[in-house]
Structure formats: structure tokens, C-alpha cells
Scaffold this motif. Structure first.
Motif, PDB file in Angstrom:
ATOM      1  N   ASN A  64       0.840  -1.200   0.000  1.00  0.00           N
ATOM      2  CA  ASN A  64       0.000   0.000   0.000  1.00  0.00           C
ATOM      3  C   ASN A  64       0.873   1.246   0.000  1.00  0.00           C
ATOM      4  OD1 ASN A  64      -2.427  -1.436   0.112  1.00  0.00           O
ATOM      5  ND2 ASN A  64      -2.343  -1.561   2.343  1.00  0.00           N
ATOM      6  N   ASN A  65       0.531   2.186  -0.883  1.00  0.00           N
ATOM      7  CA  ASN A  65       1.236   3.454  -1.009  1.00  0.00           C
ATOM      8  C   ASN A  65       0.222   4.576  -1.074  1.00  0.00           C
ATOM      9  OD1 ASN A  65       4.347   3.110  -2.121  1.00  0.00           O
ATOM     10  ND2 ASN A  65       3.077   1.332  -2.543  1.00  0.00           N
ATOM     11  N   SER A  66       0.654   5.766  -0.752  1.00  0.00           N
ATOM     12  CA  SER A  66      -0.149   6.956  -1.035  1.00  0.00           C
ATOM     13  C   SER A  66       0.803   8.104  -1.318  1.00  0.00           C
ATOM     14  CB  SER A  66      -1.113   7.288   0.103  1.00  0.00           C
ATOM     15  OG  SER A  66      -0.424   7.732   1.235  1.00  0.00           O
ATOM     16  N   LYS A  74       2.740  18.753  -7.890  1.00  0.00           N
ATOM     17  CA  LYS A  74       4.002  18.505  -7.193  1.00  0.00           C
ATOM     18  C   LYS A  74       3.745  17.607  -5.984  1.00  0.00           C
ATOM     19  CE  LYS A  74       7.866  20.785  -4.979  1.00  0.00           C
ATOM     20  NZ  LYS A  74       8.351  21.990  -4.337  1.00  0.00           N
ATOM     21  N   ILE A  75       4.630  16.650  -5.767  1.00  0.00           N
ATOM     22  CA  ILE A  75       4.485  15.743  -4.625  1.00  0.00           C
ATOM     23  C   ILE A  75       4.768  16.485  -3.321  1.00  0.00           C
ATOM     24  CG2 ILE A  75       5.418  13.692  -3.477  1.00  0.00           C
ATOM     25  CD1 ILE A  75       5.915  12.490  -6.241  1.00  0.00           C
ATOM     26  N   VAL A  76       3.804  16.409  -2.410  1.00  0.00           N
ATOM     27  CA  VAL A  76       3.928  17.023  -1.093  1.00  0.00           C
ATOM     28  C   VAL A  76       4.510  16.012  -0.107  1.00  0.00           C
ATOM     29  CG1 VAL A  76       2.629  18.091   0.804  1.00  0.00           C
ATOM     30  CG2 VAL A  76       2.016  18.587  -1.576  1.00  0.00           C
ATOM     31  N   GLU A  77       4.049  14.746  -0.206  1.00  0.00           N
ATOM     32  CA  GLU A  77       4.598  13.686   0.625  1.00  0.00           C
ATOM     33  C   GLU A  77       4.231  12.331   0.027  1.00  0.00           C
ATOM     34  OE1 GLU A  77       2.726  14.198   4.508  1.00  0.00           O
ATOM     35  OE2 GLU A  77       1.294  12.633   4.015  1.00  0.00           O
ATOM     36  N   THR A  78       5.030  11.337   0.395  1.00  0.00           N
ATOM     37  CA  THR A  78       4.731   9.962   0.014  1.00  0.00           C
ATOM     38  C   THR A  78       4.641   9.127   1.290  1.00  0.00           C
ATOM     39  OG1 THR A  78       7.068   9.359  -0.205  1.00  0.00           O
ATOM     40  CG2 THR A  78       5.956  10.115  -2.199  1.00  0.00           C
ATOM     41  N   GLU A  79       3.838   8.094   1.224  1.00  0.00           N
ATOM     42  CA  GLU A  79       3.693   7.193   2.371  1.00  0.00           C
ATOM     43  C   GLU A  79       3.668   5.768   1.845  1.00  0.00           C
ATOM     44  OE1 GLU A  79       0.390   6.178   5.808  1.00  0.00           O
ATOM     45  OE2 GLU A  79       0.611   8.257   5.143  1.00  0.00           O
ATOM     46  N   ILE A  80       4.474   4.922   2.446  1.00  0.00           N
ATOM     47  CA  ILE A  80       4.529   3.516   2.046  1.00  0.00           C
ATOM     48  C   ILE A  80       4.372   2.648   3.283  1.00  0.00           C
ATOM     49  CG2 ILE A  80       7.054   3.482   2.127  1.00  0.00           C
ATOM     50  CD1 ILE A  80       6.930   1.418  -0.174  1.00  0.00           C
ATOM     51  N   GLU A  81       3.530   1.649   3.164  1.00  0.00           N
ATOM     52  CA  GLU A  81       3.330   0.706   4.259  1.00  0.00           C
ATOM     53  C   GLU A  81       4.611  -0.104   4.463  1.00  0.00           C
ATOM     54  OE1 GLU A  81      -0.080  -2.457   5.552  1.00  0.00           O
ATOM     55  OE2 GLU A  81       0.468  -2.374   3.451  1.00  0.00           O
ATOM     56  N   ALA A 108       4.000   2.740   8.754  1.00  0.00           N
ATOM     57  CA  ALA A 108       4.296   3.393   7.476  1.00  0.00           C
ATOM     58  C   ALA A 108       5.523   4.282   7.605  1.00  0.00           C
ATOM     59  CB  ALA A 108       3.103   4.224   7.015  1.00  0.00           C
ATOM     60  N   LYS A 109       6.154   4.494   6.462  1.00  0.00           N
ATOM     61  CA  LYS A 109       7.257   5.436   6.346  1.00  0.00           C
ATOM     62  C   LYS A 109       6.761   6.579   5.471  1.00  0.00           C
ATOM     63  CE  LYS A 109      11.990   5.895   4.647  1.00  0.00           C
ATOM     64  NZ  LYS A 109      13.100   5.186   3.983  1.00  0.00           N
ATOM     65  N   ILE A 110       6.852   7.789   5.992  1.00  0.00           N
ATOM     66  CA  ILE A 110       6.386   8.987   5.294  1.00  0.00           C
ATOM     67  C   ILE A 110       7.606   9.836   4.955  1.00  0.00           C
ATOM     68  CG2 ILE A 110       4.983  11.071   5.505  1.00  0.00           C
ATOM     69  CD1 ILE A 110       3.386   9.456   7.700  1.00  0.00           C
ATOM     70  N   VAL A 111       7.649  10.307   3.717  1.00  0.00           N
ATOM     71  CA  VAL A 111       8.725  11.207   3.297  1.00  0.00           C
ATOM     72  C   VAL A 111       8.080  12.489   2.795  1.00  0.00           C
ATOM     73  CG1 VAL A 111      10.713  11.527   1.781  1.00  0.00           C
ATOM     74  CG2 VAL A 111      10.181   9.236   2.655  1.00  0.00           C
ATOM     75  N   THR A 112       8.466  13.619   3.396  1.00  0.00           N
ATOM     76  CA  THR A 112       7.914  14.911   2.999  1.00  0.00           C
ATOM     77  C   THR A 112       8.617  15.420   1.741  1.00  0.00           C
ATOM     78  OG1 THR A 112       9.477  16.264   4.261  1.00  0.00           O
ATOM     79  CG2 THR A 112       7.515  15.454   5.437  1.00  0.00           C
ATOM     80  N   TYR A 119       8.015   8.238  10.727  1.00  0.00           N
ATOM     81  CA  TYR A 119       7.452   6.896  10.811  1.00  0.00           C
ATOM     82  C   TYR A 119       6.133   6.978  11.568  1.00  0.00           C
ATOM     83  CZ  TYR A 119      11.858   5.153   9.095  1.00  0.00           C
ATOM     84  OH  TYR A 119      12.952   4.906   8.307  1.00  0.00           O
ATOM     85  N   GLU A 120       5.211   6.113  11.190  1.00  0.00           N
ATOM     86  CA  GLU A 120       3.885   6.097  11.786  1.00  0.00           C
ATOM     87  C   GLU A 120       3.543   4.669  12.204  1.00  0.00           C
ATOM     88  OE1 GLU A 120      -0.620   7.292  10.326  1.00  0.00           O
ATOM     89  OE2 GLU A 120       0.941   6.988   8.834  1.00  0.00           O
ATOM     90  N   ALA A 121       2.946   4.550  13.378  1.00  0.00           N
ATOM     91  CA  ALA A 121       2.468   3.250  13.855  1.00  0.00           C
ATOM     92  C   ALA A 121       1.058   3.447  14.390  1.00  0.00           C
ATOM     93  CB  ALA A 121       3.378   2.710  14.954  1.00  0.00           C
ATOM     94  N   GLU A 122       0.116   2.626  13.932  1.00  0.00           N
ATOM     95  CA  GLU A 122      -1.261   2.732  14.392  1.00  0.00           C
ATOM     96  C   GLU A 122      -1.536   1.669  15.446  1.00  0.00           C
ATOM     97  OE1 GLU A 122      -5.835   2.175  12.907  1.00  0.00           O
ATOM     98  OE2 GLU A 122      -4.337   2.651  11.373  1.00  0.00           O
ATOM     99  N   ILE A 123      -1.979   2.151  16.615  1.00  0.00           N
ATOM    100  CA  ILE A 123      -2.329   1.268  17.740  1.00  0.00           C
ATOM    101  C   ILE A 123      -3.652   1.738  18.322  1.00  0.00           C
ATOM    102  CG2 ILE A 123      -1.723   0.519  20.070  1.00  0.00           C
ATOM    103  CD1 ILE A 123       1.159   0.787  19.392  1.00  0.00           C
TER     104      ILE A 123
END
Length: 143
Positions: A64-66, A74-81, A108-112, A119-123
């Protein structure tokens, strides 16, 4: 300065709670072109709006990507699971110390656009954010 950049990036990520689904035909052509140029093998693309930006969520190589685009494409950020085990060591330690026996639903790893990594972790319905070294930065409710 570095903290300010991270806070700004986290605010942008927090805008997810204001995301609204949109039909592909309502997405500016410049954003669709930018997505296909950068990710030509993207599959199952879904578009949302986040404020004035456009988010494309898609599958790429079964991951999964966004990508968040501004109105100019223009790309503002990318996020990859990522796998939970791929979180930085400090983030894993924080999760173990503060959320023991709680399952991380996704990571997920987010790059601005400036290249900052978050990094993001959902709990349990909350997103926990960590800087590039895995240091805890912020907690948000998942919408």
C-alpha cells in the motif's frame, strides 16, 4: 528548525482526518499525470482530497502506497506501508515500553517534499509518529 519542519509535516499528515473521497474525473489532470509519471505501475488507484491537496492511494508490488499532490501536481509527501519490524529501533523500544502487549495495526514510512522522514504506527485507533531516528513525536486519533 528541524523540530518545526517535523511539526509542519505532522500537521500535513494530520489532515488525513479531513480527507474526502473524490471521483477520478474530478482530479486535476496534472495530478493524474504526475502520479502516472512517477508510479507507472500503480494499481487500484483511489483519489481523495486533503484540504487543497489530492491524495492518490494505490497498490504497488503488493504494498500500500499513497502520494499527496498539490494543485500543480508537485508531490507534497509519500507514504509507504512497512512491516512493524522495519520501524527504527527507538520506535520499537518506545512501543514496547509504552504499549506493551498492544498490536500495531499498521506501520508506514512517510517522506515529505523536503525529504524529511517520519514513521507512523497505528495502535488502538491512534497514530503514533516518530522522527527519522525513531524518537516519539506526536499522537493523533485515526479518523
Amino acid at each position: 528548525m528541524k523540530k518545526s519542519i517535523i511539526v509542519i509535516a505532522l500537521i500535513m499528515v494530520s489532515l488525513v482526518s479531513f480527507a474526502q473521497k473524490m471521483k477520478k474525473q474530478n482530479v486535476p489532470q496534472v495530478a493524474k499525470n504526475a502520479l502516472l509519471q512517477k508510479f507507472p505501475k500503480a494499481k487500484e488507484i483511489k483519489w481523495d482530497t486533503e484540504g487543497k491537496n489530492f491524495e492518490a492511494s494505490f497498490d504497488l508490488n503488493k504494498v500500500n502506497n499513497s502520494v499527496l499532490f498539490n494543485q500543480e501536481g508537485k508531490i507534497v509527501e509519500t507514504e509507504i506501508e512497512i512491516k512493524v519490524s522495519q520501524l527504527p529501533k527507538n520506535a520499537l523500544q518506545y512501543l514496547n515500553d509504552n504499549h506493551k502487549n498492544q498490536k500495531v495495526k499498521e506501520a508506514a514510512k512517510i517522506v515529505t517534499e523536503k525529504g524529511n522522514v517520519i514513521y507512523e504506527a497505528e495502535i488502538k485507533g491512534k497514530d503514533l509518529f516518530f522522527d527519522e531516528n525513531g524518537n516519539f513525536v506526536k499522537r493523533d486519533k485515526v479518523s
